[in-house]
Design an enzyme around this catalytic site. Structure first.
Site, PDB file in Angstrom:
ATOM      1  N   GLY A  83      18.867  21.304   7.395  1.00 49.45           N
ATOM      2  CA  GLY A  83      20.231  20.865   7.659  1.00 49.45           C
ATOM      3  C   GLY A  83      20.250  19.611   8.504  1.00 49.45           C
ATOM      4  N   GLY A 135      23.070  17.854  11.046  1.00 55.05           N
ATOM      5  CA  GLY A 135      24.401  17.898  11.649  1.00 55.05           C
ATOM      6  C   GLY A 135      24.612  16.747  12.596  1.00 55.05           C
ATOM      7  N   GLY A 183      21.809  16.525  15.327  1.00 57.55           N
ATOM      8  CA  GLY A 183      20.421  16.296  14.969  1.00 57.55           C
ATOM      9  C   GLY A 183      20.030  17.143  13.778  1.00 57.55           C
ATOM     10  N   LEU A 184      18.717  17.147  13.497  1.00 58.28           N
ATOM     11  CA  LEU A 184      18.220  17.857  12.320  1.00 58.28           C
ATOM     12  C   LEU A 184      17.920  19.325  12.630  1.00 58.28           C
ATOM     13  CD1 LEU A 184      15.800  15.049  11.109  1.00 58.28           C
ATOM     14  CD2 LEU A 184      17.978  15.710  10.052  1.00 58.28           C
ATOM     15  N   LYS A 199      16.875  23.568  16.137  1.00 63.24           N
ATOM     16  CA  LYS A 199      17.781  22.426  16.125  1.00 63.24           C
ATOM     17  C   LYS A 199      17.264  21.407  17.116  1.00 63.24           C
ATOM     18  CE  LYS A 199      22.295  22.440  15.192  1.00 63.24           C
ATOM     19  NZ  LYS A 199      23.740  22.655  15.313  1.00 63.24           N
ATOM     20  N   ASP A 208      34.840  24.210  17.530  1.00 61.36           N
ATOM     21  CA  ASP A 208      34.508  23.551  16.269  1.00 61.36           C
ATOM     22  C   ASP A 208      34.272  24.576  15.165  1.00 61.36           C
ATOM     23  OD1 ASP A 208      34.182  21.377  14.618  1.00 61.36           O
ATOM     24  OD2 ASP A 208      32.103  20.985  15.205  1.00 61.36           O
TER      25      ASP A 208
HETATM   26  N1  LIG Z   1      20.384  29.574  12.384  1.00 63.03           N
HETATM   27  C1  LIG Z   1      20.406  29.014  11.165  1.00 63.03           C
HETATM   28  N2  LIG Z   1      19.953  29.705  10.101  1.00 63.03           N
HETATM   29  C2  LIG Z   1      19.988  29.142   8.858  1.00 63.03           C
HETATM   30  N3  LIG Z   1      20.445  27.907   8.586  1.00 63.03           N
HETATM   31  C3  LIG Z   1      20.920  27.169   9.601  1.00 63.03           C
HETATM   32  C4  LIG Z   1      20.918  27.672  10.937  1.00 63.03           C
HETATM   33  N4  LIG Z   1      21.443  26.722  11.740  1.00 63.03           N
HETATM   34  C5  LIG Z   1      21.770  25.681  10.941  1.00 63.03           C
HETATM   35  N5  LIG Z   1      21.450  25.932   9.652  1.00 63.03           N
HETATM   36  C6  LIG Z   1      21.646  25.023   8.500  1.00 63.03           C
HETATM   37  O1  LIG Z   1      21.654  23.701   8.945  1.00 63.03           O
HETATM   38  C7  LIG Z   1      22.877  23.064   8.579  1.00 63.03           C
HETATM   39  C8  LIG Z   1      23.240  22.019   9.601  1.00 63.03           C
HETATM   40  O2  LIG Z   1      23.682  22.614  10.785  1.00 63.03           O
HETATM   41  P1  LIG Z   1      24.325  21.767  11.940  1.00 63.03           P
HETATM   42  O3  LIG Z   1      25.010  22.705  12.844  1.00 63.03           O
HETATM   43  O4  LIG Z   1      23.285  20.895  12.515  1.00 63.03           O
HETATM   44  O5  LIG Z   1      25.357  20.817  11.222  1.00 63.03           O
HETATM   45  P2  LIG Z   1      26.843  21.073  10.799  1.00 63.03           P
HETATM   46  O6  LIG Z   1      27.260  22.458  11.151  1.00 63.03           O
HETATM   47  O7  LIG Z   1      26.968  20.698   9.362  1.00 63.03           O
HETATM   48  O8  LIG Z   1      27.660  20.041  11.640  1.00 63.03           O
HETATM   49  P3  LIG Z   1      27.893  20.061  13.228  1.00 63.03           P
HETATM   50  O9  LIG Z   1      26.757  19.323  13.822  1.00 63.03           O
HETATM   51  O10 LIG Z   1      29.176  19.369  13.424  1.00 63.03           O
HETATM   52  O11 LIG Z   1      27.917  21.490  13.664  1.00 63.03           O
HETATM   53  C9  LIG Z   1      23.871  24.206   8.448  1.00 63.03           C
HETATM   54  O12 LIG Z   1      24.947  23.884   7.609  1.00 63.03           O
HETATM   55  C10 LIG Z   1      22.998  25.297   7.847  1.00 63.03           C
HETATM   56  O13 LIG Z   1      22.892  25.116   6.468  1.00 63.03           O
HETATM   57 MG   LIG Z   2      26.914  23.321  12.851  1.00 60.22          MG
END
Ligand SMILES: Nc1ncnc2c1ncn2[C@@H]1O[C@H](COP(=O)(O)OP(=O)(O)OP(=O)(O)O)[C@@H](O)[C@H]1O
Ligand SMILES: [Mg+2]
Ligand SMILES: *[C@@H]1O[C@H](CO)[C@@H](O)[C@H](O)[C@H]1NC(C)=O
Ligand SMILES: *[C@@H]1O[C@H](CO)[C@@H](O)[C@H](O)[C@H]1NC(C)=O
Length: 375
Positions: free
Chosen positions: A94, A96, A99-100, A115, A221
């Site tokens: 993912g 976001g 970060g990655l 994360k 959020d």
């Molecule tokens: N604990 C986890 N288990 C499985 N997948 C995850 C987990 N955390 C994050 N992900 C995956 O990584 C992706 C990116 O997460 P991230 O929170 O960094 O970005 P976001 O939710 O799209 O945006 P934001 O940074 O605004 O929250 C998620 O949409 C999900 O698919």
């Molecule tokens: Mg997120």
């Protein structure tokens, strides 16, 4: 520039200890060490005080790690680098705004989501640590567990339990390729009505729990990408990166509003600077409507008269005209739908997403109401 490595061992009553000071930017060792085996939380207030002044301006930075889970008591930055093959792009799941996100299996065998925060994502180590401690304590079936973190210099890696089906966002939009509920789709089936109701209830439960802590925690959020799904479509709320605690009016903790367009309550957009629980209820209402409709609230789309409208506005217009059934995501089987339930869900969703925060229910009331509506 070479700085001396100072070994500092800080003991703390029932607790945990950390380690190293570092050579410039090259040698980065982050060693976490939980020396009292039988301790649930590894960071103690006294140790936090001792580490109050990391002095990055001297070229000296502090490394530390903490784990909030007994099965994870020795995780270090070195381990995280090893198990991700130095944060290999192949393991990215993912991307976001902070970060990655990587998937990895720790030495202990636990599969986790890591994360890796971008350098500017978080303020000082002290604020970061306080926040992580709060979040590390949260244990709830509908909230993604934070297992620990590792911090070295400006690098911060958060360790979360891995939730296998990924985000609701992906399930709503990336996978349901056909407007067809009978299967035959490459990536996965569209989510059924019943599972959608289960997800809505799960999110409501998780949020109600946070809002009713002694010191309530506002998520700020809530959105589809922050809802992760387990094997049985159980919902787990992710991402408390933006959350802050409300501690009455005399707080010095920042409670600035933040959020994602489409989910943000009008009072945040027009002036309010304090996040509130009612703000979360609005975002929850939008999410609930989104789950039923299968359309992103963040993208405006052409309404009846060709004018661009956002999801909630469109739904309110459709409700006025009594056009409920045609709003439901076309990939849900018609046989699954009960019209009176659909009507109630839309009415209640728009109540949660009411412009006026005073009209919105509390999350406890949401749970009660959903119990009545959903059969
Ligand atoms: N604990 C986890 N288990 C499985 N997948 C995850 C987990 N955390 C994050 N992900 C995956 O990584 C992706 C990116 O997460 P991230 O929170 O960094 O970005 P976001 O939710 O799209 O945006 P934001 O940074 O605004 O929250 C998620 O949409 C999900 O698919
Ligand atoms: Mg997120
Ligand atoms: C850890 O916490 C749980 C519940 O919070 C408690 O039952 C258990 O005894 C604790 N274990 C230790 C070692 O303190
Ligand atoms: C729809 O649900 C209501 C309860 O909300 C129930 O009384 C009614 O019988 C259901 N209708 C059908 C067709 O199943």
């Amino acid at each position: 520039m070479v700085a001396p490595t100072i070994q500092a061992v800080l003991a703390a009553a029932a607790s945990f200890v950390v380690v190293n000071l570092i050579l410039a930017t090259i040698l980065i060792i982050c060693k976490g060490n939980s020396d009292r085996r039988r301790n649930n939380r590894s960071v103690s207030p006294s140790r936090a005080q001792n580490l109050e002044n990391p002095k990055p301006e001297n070229g000296i930075s502090i490394s530390e790690s903490a784990s909030f889970d007994p099965t994870l008591n020795r995780v270090s930055m070195q381990e995280l680098v090893d198990v991700t093959r130095n944060f290999s792009p192949e393991l990215i799941i993912g991307d976001g705004s902070f970060g990655l996100v990587y998937k990895a299996r720790l030495y202990s065998g636990s599969v986790v989501a890591l994360k890796k925060l971008s350098a500017d994502a978080f303020q000082g180590l002290r604020e970061f640590r306080a926040e992580m401690e709060t979040l590390g304590k949260i244990r709830h079936p509908h909230i993604v567990r934070m297992l620990g973190y590792c911090a070295t210099g400006s690098d911060r890696v958060l360790i979360y339990e891995f939730i296998e089906k990924g985000s609701l966002d992906q399930w709503l939009y990336d996978m349901s390729s056909e407007e067809d509920c009978s299967g035959g789709v490459e990536l996965g089936l569209p989510i059924s009505w019943n599972n959608r109701m289960k997800i809505i209830r799960g999110v409501a439960n998780g949020l109600a729990y946070m809002h009713n802590l002694d010191t309530p925690i506002i998520h700020r959020d809530i959105k589809a990408s922050n809802v992760l799904l387990d094997a049985d479509f159980g919902a787990h709320i992710a991402d408390f990166g933006l959350a802050r605690r409300i501690e009455g009016s005399h707080t010095h903790v920042s409670t600035q509003v933040a959020g994602t367009m489409g989910y943000m309550p009008p009072e945040y957009i027009y002036g309010a600077t304090m996040a509130t629980v009612a703000g979360d209820v609005y975002s929850f209402g939008v999410l609930m409507l989104e789950i039923v409709v299968g359309r992103r609230p963040s993208f405006p789309f052409p309404g009846e008269d060709g004018k661009e409208v956002r999801l909630v506005e469109w739904i309110n217009n459709m409700i006025e005209k009594n056009r409920y059934m045609e709003m439901v995501d076309a990939s849900i089987c018609k046989e699954e739908l009960n019209e009176s339930v659909v009507v109630e869900i839309f009415k209640f969703g728009t109540k949660c997403a009411n412009e006026n925060w005073k009209i919105r229910p509390t999350m406890r009331e949401v749970i009660e109401e959903l119990d009545k509506i959903i059969i």
